[in-house]
Design an enzyme around this catalytic site. Structure first.
Site, mmCIF file in Angstrom:
data_model
loop_
_atom_site.group_PDB
_atom_site.id
_atom_site.type_symbol
_atom_site.label_atom_id
_atom_site.label_comp_id
_atom_site.label_asym_id
_atom_site.label_seq_id
_atom_site.Cartn_x
_atom_site.Cartn_y
_atom_site.Cartn_z
ATOM 1 N N GLU A 286 -54.262 43.050 -5.586
ATOM 2 C CA GLU A 286 -53.517 43.500 -4.382
ATOM 3 C C GLU A 286 -52.523 42.437 -3.928
ATOM 4 O OE1 GLU A 286 -56.374 44.063 -1.255
ATOM 5 O OE2 GLU A 286 -57.365 45.736 -2.234
ATOM 6 N N GLY A 288 -49.249 40.654 -2.415
ATOM 7 C CA GLY A 288 -48.130 40.957 -1.521
ATOM 8 C C GLY A 288 -47.072 39.882 -1.695
ATOM 9 N N ARG A 325 -42.719 33.539 11.108
ATOM 10 C CA ARG A 325 -43.640 32.628 10.421
ATOM 11 C C ARG A 325 -43.579 31.183 10.924
ATOM 12 N NH1 ARG A 325 -44.105 31.628 5.689
ATOM 13 N NH2 ARG A 325 -46.343 31.977 5.529
ATOM 14 N N TYR A 329 -47.076 30.164 12.446
ATOM 15 C CA TYR A 329 -47.943 29.342 11.583
ATOM 16 C C TYR A 329 -47.369 27.953 11.339
ATOM 17 C CZ TYR A 329 -48.912 34.186 10.055
ATOM 18 O OH TYR A 329 -49.165 35.526 9.981
ATOM 19 N N CYS A 356 -35.487 32.796 24.432
ATOM 20 C CA CYS A 356 -35.846 31.887 25.530
ATOM 21 C C CYS A 356 -37.274 31.385 25.393
ATOM 22 C CB CYS A 356 -35.667 32.619 26.854
ATOM 23 S SG CYS A 356 -34.011 33.257 26.975
ATOM 24 N N GLU A 357 -37.546 30.647 24.353
ATOM 25 C CA GLU A 357 -38.863 30.047 24.112
ATOM 26 C C GLU A 357 -38.628 28.782 23.296
ATOM 27 O OE1 GLU A 357 -42.305 31.677 23.747
ATOM 28 O OE2 GLU A 357 -41.771 33.744 24.181
ATOM 29 N N TYR A 384 -43.588 39.024 4.681
ATOM 30 C CA TYR A 384 -43.976 38.819 6.082
ATOM 31 C C TYR A 384 -42.789 38.320 6.907
ATOM 32 C CZ TYR A 384 -48.400 39.227 3.664
ATOM 33 O OH TYR A 384 -49.416 39.687 2.850
#
Ligand code: LLP
Length: 429
Positions: A286, A288, A325, A329, A356-357, A384
């Site tokens: 499987e 990805g 990402r 992470y 705004c972060e 992703y």
């Protein structure tokens, strides 16, 4: 130490980054930015690298790829894989509908995930999916009831939590005791025994998935041996397993990681299964990320260069809503200037978006020779990337294009601002 991944489908020609035969500058001009760019060749080559291991020299099949479409679920990408003969791993009714719309066939779909709803079970049973990967007794009980109400027998596999450490980021490790995934190793046999008494569940397989971005083969071997042991125990108890789903998780190179090559990885696992006397099993992978991660990049334009006392900022038109990402992470993505400008001095920047972060960054401490208005490519963004994007700050999601040789196909239009609130309503006056 190279800070760039080895890429296939993207390269520098005449000081300009290209996707196959097309310069990224041309794509940026034609489609605007931010835009995800995929290489059909890179997608195809990655899939065929699995197929090389999955098909024996006499043409018979010893394993099949079930692409984990959560990594990138654009219809065009699904369609490329479906035409190459791929199966799919889905985790929602939405993914089921998408993959069927893209030409995937239901009998090659496995349905994973810890929280399948009744509605999702009904949709998958009616479509006739190959197998449900189940993760708890309540889920098994519910599936038996739902299948019974439709008069359909559900093919099932139990997801084993093998309790091995995949040595990856804690958010993407899934096969440890403390994770929410799978059935605890010691409870697996009892779960199969419970399943064997359920009239609308037919046991066909066993599966496990230990995490993502795994760059070593040893955690897989440990998990595999544990699962093979369970298959023998089940066999002795009269429960026959027909397929073994090894899950996904093979890592890619974002910088200088050296994961095993796809064919070598798949061959090692398949050879081990045969050597241990389980060659009769149908094997499923499987993957990805390893199929799509390095087959895509995010193209963006520099809005401003903002020098600072301790940091210089390169403010671009892509942001954490486009590629989560790094913010989520602290993931590293190599970032390159589309055009090599030797005349401009090299400066160290943090590459940030307009959101705004403070967490809205795409790369930190990167040396670049760039000017406003130029384009950057954020590499290894095929997995992703778009699928985790959002509309935060009421930003439309990026366009997506697929390059095939000298042709560029628009595979997702940029979202219009109106569409972002078209489903909302103010209260009556
Ligand atoms: N099978 C199952 C049951 C999974 O949960 C996953 C991924 C895969 C297969 C595919 O794993 P892959 O080959 O792509 O590693 N958003 C994170 C990754 C989350 C992975 C979730 N499960 C990231 O951006 O790194």
């Amino acid at each position: 130490m190279s800070l760039f991944p080895k890429l296939n489908g993207f390269f520098i020609r005449h000081d300009l980054w290209h996707a196959e035969e097309v310069s990224l500058a041309t794509i940026a001009e034609q489609f605007g930015t931010p835009t995800y760019v995929y290489s059909k060749k890179a997608l195809t080559d990655a899939f065929n690298a699995y197929e090389t291991a999955c098909i024996r020299t006499d043409g018979s099949r010893r394993a099949r790829v079930h692409y984990a479409m959560k990594a990138n679920s654009n219809l065009a990408i699904l369609n490329v894989f479906a035409k190459l003969g791929s199966g799919f791993d889905i985790v929602s009714a939405g993914e089921l509908a998408r993959v069927l719309a893209a030409g995937g066939s239901a009998d090659k779909i496995v349905f994973s995930g810890v929280g399948k709803s009744k509605v999702e079970m009904i949709a998958a049973l009616q479509a006739g999916v190959k197998c449900f990967n189940l993760e708890s007794i309540p889920e098994l009980t519910r599936l038996n009831e739902v299948a019974g109400s439709l008069g359909i027998k559900a093919r099932i596999s139990i997801r084993v939590n093998p309790d091995v450490d995949p040595k990856t980021h804690p958010y993407i490790s899934t096969g440890l005791k403390g994770n929410k995934f799978g059935i605890a190793y010691d409870d697996v046999i009892a779960t199969y025994q419970a399943a064997s008494t359920m009239p609308f569940c037919e046991i066909v397989g066993i599966d496990c998935h230990i995490g993502s971005q795994i760059t070593e083969i040893s955690p897989y071997m440990d998990a595999l041996d544990r699962v093979l042991h369970l298959i023998s125990t089940l066999d002795a108890a009269g429960i026959k397993i027909r397929h073994l789903d090894i899950g996904g998780g093979l890592g890619i190179s974002y910088t200088n990681e050296t994961p095993p090559a796809i064919t070598e990885f798949a061959n090692t696992l398949l050879d081990h299964i045969e050597e241990k006397g389980f060659g009769h099993l149908e094997v499923l992978f499987e993957p990805g990320r390893s199929l799509v991660g390095n087959a895509g990049l995010l193209l963006t334009t520099i809005e401003y260069l903002k020098p600072g006392e301790t940091k210089n900022f390169c403010i671009v038109d892509a942001a954490m809503n486009d590629l989560m990402r790094p913010a989520m992470y602290e993931a590293y993505h190599a970032i390159v200037a589309v055009k090599n400008k030797s005349s401009v001095p090299e400066v160290m920047y943090d590459i940030v978006g307009p959101i705004c972060e403070s967490g809205d960054w795409l790369g930190r401490d990167r040396s670049l020779k760039v000017e406003p208005g130029e384009h950057l490519a954020i590499l290894s963004a095929g997995a992703y990337g778009f699928t985790m994007s959002s509309n935060y700050n009421t930003r439309g999601r990026a366009a997506e294009v697929m390059v095939d040789g000298s042709k560029v196909h628009l595979i997702r239009e940029r979202e219009t601002i109106q569409s972002l609130f078209a489903n909302e309503k103010v209260l009556p006056a």
